[in-house]
Design a protein around this motif. Structure first.
Motif, short mmCIF file in Angstrom:
data_model
loop_
_atom_site.label_atom_id
_atom_site.label_comp_id
_atom_site.label_asym_id
_atom_site.label_seq_id
_atom_site.Cartn_x
_atom_site.Cartn_y
_atom_site.Cartn_z
N PRO A 39 0.84 -1.21 0.00
CA PRO A 39 0.00 0.00 0.00
C PRO A 39 0.87 1.26 0.00
CG PRO A 39 -0.67 -1.55 1.72
CD PRO A 39 0.67 -2.00 1.22
N LEU A 40 0.43 2.27 -0.71
CA LEU A 40 1.17 3.53 -0.82
C LEU A 40 0.30 4.75 -0.54
CD1 LEU A 40 3.14 2.72 -4.12
CD2 LEU A 40 4.11 2.81 -1.80
N ASN A 41 -0.94 4.53 -0.15
CA ASN A 41 -1.89 5.64 -0.04
C ASN A 41 -1.85 6.36 1.30
OD1 ASN A 41 -3.00 3.31 1.20
ND2 ASN A 41 -5.07 4.16 1.02
N LYS A 42 -1.07 5.84 2.24
CA LYS A 42 -0.98 6.48 3.55
C LYS A 42 0.48 6.71 3.92
CE LYS A 42 -5.27 4.45 5.33
NZ LYS A 42 -5.88 3.60 6.39
N GLU A 43 0.68 7.72 4.75
CA GLU A 43 2.04 8.02 5.18
C GLU A 43 2.63 6.83 5.92
OE1 GLU A 43 3.73 10.66 4.38
OE2 GLU A 43 2.02 11.59 3.35
N GLY A 44 3.91 6.58 5.68
CA GLY A 44 4.59 5.48 6.34
C GLY A 44 5.99 5.35 5.79
N PRO A 45 6.81 4.48 6.37
CA PRO A 45 8.21 4.36 5.93
C PRO A 45 8.36 4.02 4.47
CG PRO A 45 7.87 3.27 8.05
CD PRO A 45 6.51 3.65 7.54
N ALA A 46 7.54 3.10 3.95
CA ALA A 46 7.68 2.70 2.55
C ALA A 46 7.33 3.85 1.61
CB ALA A 46 6.79 1.49 2.26
N ARG A 47 6.22 4.51 1.87
CA ARG A 47 5.83 5.64 1.03
C ARG A 47 6.89 6.74 1.08
NH1 ARG A 47 1.33 8.42 -1.18
NH2 ARG A 47 1.49 10.68 -0.87
N ASP A 48 7.35 7.04 2.28
CA ASP A 48 8.37 8.09 2.41
C ASP A 48 9.65 7.72 1.68
OD1 ASP A 48 6.56 9.44 3.97
OD2 ASP A 48 7.49 8.86 5.89
N ALA A 49 10.08 6.46 1.81
CA ALA A 49 11.33 6.02 1.19
C ALA A 49 11.25 6.02 -0.32
CB ALA A 49 11.70 4.63 1.69
N LEU A 50 10.05 5.78 -0.86
CA LEU A 50 9.87 5.71 -2.32
C LEU A 50 9.50 7.06 -2.94
CD1 LEU A 50 7.98 2.31 -2.52
CD2 LEU A 50 10.31 2.76 -3.32
N MET A 51 9.34 8.07 -2.12
CA MET A 51 8.94 9.39 -2.61
C MET A 51 10.14 10.11 -3.23
SD MET A 51 6.13 11.10 -2.94
CE MET A 51 4.97 10.65 -1.66
N ARG A 52 10.62 9.51 -4.30
CA ARG A 52 11.75 10.06 -5.04
C ARG A 52 11.61 9.66 -6.50
NH1 ARG A 52 17.81 7.43 -4.67
NH2 ARG A 52 18.47 8.09 -6.75
N ASP A 53 11.84 10.57 -7.41
CA ASP A 53 11.71 10.29 -8.83
C ASP A 53 12.68 9.18 -9.24
OD1 ASP A 53 10.41 11.47 -11.36
OD2 ASP A 53 12.51 11.32 -11.94
N ARG A 54 12.12 8.10 -9.80
CA ARG A 54 12.93 6.96 -10.24
C ARG A 54 12.43 6.47 -11.59
NH1 ARG A 54 15.52 4.25 -5.88
NH2 ARG A 54 14.95 5.11 -3.84
N LEU A 55 13.22 5.60 -12.20
CA LEU A 55 12.78 4.94 -13.43
C LEU A 55 11.77 3.86 -13.10
CD1 LEU A 55 16.14 4.48 -15.39
CD2 LEU A 55 14.29 6.06 -15.93
N GLU A 56 10.83 3.69 -14.02
CA GLU A 56 9.80 2.66 -13.90
C GLU A 56 9.65 1.99 -15.26
OE1 GLU A 56 4.99 2.49 -13.14
OE2 GLU A 56 6.15 4.12 -12.24
N ARG A 57 9.43 0.68 -15.27
CA ARG A 57 9.36 -0.04 -16.55
C ARG A 57 7.94 -0.41 -16.94
NH1 ARG A 57 13.33 -5.03 -17.54
NH2 ARG A 57 12.22 -5.92 -15.73
N ALA A 58 7.66 -0.31 -18.23
CA ALA A 58 6.40 -0.78 -18.80
C ALA A 58 6.70 -1.40 -20.16
CB ALA A 58 5.40 0.37 -18.95
N ILE A 59 6.24 -2.62 -20.37
CA ILE A 59 6.43 -3.34 -21.63
C ILE A 59 5.07 -3.49 -22.29
CG2 ILE A 59 7.15 -5.52 -22.68
CD1 ILE A 59 9.10 -5.85 -20.31
N GLY A 60 4.94 -3.01 -23.52
CA GLY A 60 3.68 -3.10 -24.23
C GLY A 60 3.61 -4.36 -25.08
N VAL A 61 3.01 -4.25 -26.26
CA VAL A 61 2.90 -5.42 -27.13
C VAL A 61 4.22 -5.71 -27.82
CG1 VAL A 61 0.44 -5.11 -27.46
CG2 VAL A 61 2.02 -4.06 -29.06
N LEU A 62 5.14 -4.75 -27.84
CA LEU A 62 6.49 -4.97 -28.33
C LEU A 62 7.44 -4.99 -27.14
CD1 LEU A 62 6.70 -2.45 -31.35
CD2 LEU A 62 5.69 -4.75 -31.30
#
Length: 448
Positions: free
Chosen positions: A371-394
């Motif tokens: 879960p990321l919708n409430k304040e907490g250690p995980a949300r706070d730690a991930l609140m930084r611009d990072r790369l994210e991957r998405a693979i489509g049909v190719l």
């Protein structure tokens, strides 16, 4: 990041993660997060990963049986998905779930013609067979690529209720006949020569159909209401598909926004239609690709002027919408190497260092819900611009960074994520494709 920083990040993620064991209790945290929300958007990270399809199906079964959700709306064209809708409601001529999916014959057919979808459609039919008519769960498409198929559906509807009106529809839609039922040809021609556009003819037919609403719904039956709604959605799809194709090859942002706006508008129209049928606000599950489900305002897509279904859902429904993402670190995926190419089982490279997927890999649990919708250690730690991957049909591993990654702020993009560290490819059904000039391939031209 240094070693200590990586350890702190991994510990924060692990502390907030709910490990997935496959048991019935796995989804308790998700169902708590959903609460009274009416829209749950599930965003897969690829169009060809078994775990994503299987988990979406498991989540949806729980939402239907425990939360009373009324329909599944997917990233597919309205006519093809409506054939499945007829089957799961016990209508139509299809004898089983495999045949109900035969409408998905265009590239990428494996996106919906795979064994995981067959299993879910079969479950949905069995669930509906055991339910009262007013409590059956539907299956609908949100996308807009079925320009010529939808024209045929509008004319076919009018032939059943007003043959003269069907003739008028044929005359209006005759403008499209110059393109030999080839939507890519229409995109090239109308994009270069606005005078060749069929925009006004498509709009005129939509307005003419909408003017019939009172007469077509006069008997007050649910069947008449469903038939008219289906025809209206097809007519609206023709309007929006025409606009989409006219801009598709010239301005990516404009065509992306037209497509996602159409999907959001279709979702809203479907919710209102089902709400009228049930006499209460409808509840819908959405299955789409992660770039559509996530809130664009938290990604570089938004910085480039693009919006998404997830963003529009939050703007329309506020706290009644939940956006859920999926991710994987490595494994296998069913994807093509080029447009209209064959489905291939392709190895997914380990995620790039510093990406969200890499952070999830480092935290320990191989499969978890976060879960990321409430304040907490995980949300706070991930609140930084990072790369994210998405693979489509190719999937193009030789250009992995450029083709499949974008910057995002995950805790603002999604309310929660499911992570599966190592994943396998979906098993595609045997192809049913035949010569079919009528439509551009689904997800054309950007693969998502």
């Amino acid at each position: 990041m240094g070693v200590e920083a990586n350890r702190a990040l991994s510990a924060a993620i692990a502390a907030g993660a709910h490990t997935l064991s496959g048991g019935a209790g796995d989804l308790a945290a998700l169902l708590e997060l959903v609460g009274d929300a009416r829209f749950v958007l599930l965003g897969e990270a690829t169009h060809g990963t078994h775990e994503f399809y299987a988990e979406r199906a498991r989540i949806t079964r729980a939402l239907v049986t425990e939360k009373g959700f009324d329909a599944i709306a997917v990233e597919a064209d309205w006519p093809d998905a409506y054939r499945v809708n007829r089957y799961v409601r016990g209508h139509g001529a299809d004898r089983d779930a495999v045949h109900a999916l035969d409408g998905f014959e265009r590239f990428p057919s494996w996106m919906w013609r795979n064994t995981d979808v067959v299993d879910f459609v079969a479950w949905l039919r069995a669930h509906n067979d055991a339910s009262a008519a007013g409590a059956q769960v539907g299956f609908y498409g949100l996308d807009l690529y079925s320009l010529f198929t939808s024209i045929g559906e509008v004319v076919g509807y009018l032939e059943s209720v007003d043959p003269a009106g069907a003739g008028q529809a044929r005359a209006r839609y005759a403008c499209f006949a110059h393109y030999a039922e080839d939507s890519k040809r229409y995109a090239y021609t109308a994009g270069l020569d606005p005078a060749s556009s069929c925009e006004h003819d498509a709009l005129d037919q939509l307005h003419a159909l909408q003017a019939r609403a009172f007469a077509d719904l006069d008997d007050g039956s649910a069947g008449a209401a469903d038939a008219f709604f289906c025809a209206e959605q097809n007519a609206r799809l023709v309007v929006n598909a025409e606009r989409y194709y006219r801009t598709m090859l010239r301005r990516r942002v404009s065509s992306w926004n037209l497509r996602d706006q159409h999907m959001a508008e279709t979702l809203d129209a479907l919710a209102r239609h089902l709400g009228r049928a049930h006499g209460r606000p409808a509840k819908l599950v959405v299955w789409e690709h992660k770039p559509h489900v996530g809130d664009a305002r938290a990604t570089e897509l938004g910085r480039h002027g693009e919006w998404t279904v997830g963003q529009l859902a939050r703007e329309m429904y506020g706290d009644a919408a939940r956006l859920i993402g999926f991710s994987t670190y490595q494994g296998w995926v069913t994807a093509a190497s080029e447009w209209d190419g064959p489905a291939q089982r392709k190895r997914v490279l380990p995620a790039l260092p510093g990406s969200y997927e890499d952070a999830f890999h480092r935290c320990g649990p191989g499969r978890f819900f976060l879960p990321l919708n409430k304040e907490g250690p995980a949300r706070d730690a991930l609140m930084r611009d990072r790369l994210e991957r998405a693979i489509g049909v190719l999937y193009l591993p030789e250009t992995e960074r450029q083709s499949h990654y974008f910057h995002a702020l995950l805790p603002r993009q999604f309310d929660a994520v499911f992570h599966f560290d190592t994943t396998d490819a979906v098993q595609a059904l045997p192809t049913t494709r035949r010569e079919h000039k009528g439509e551009a391939p689904e997800t054309y031209p950007v693969g998502v």
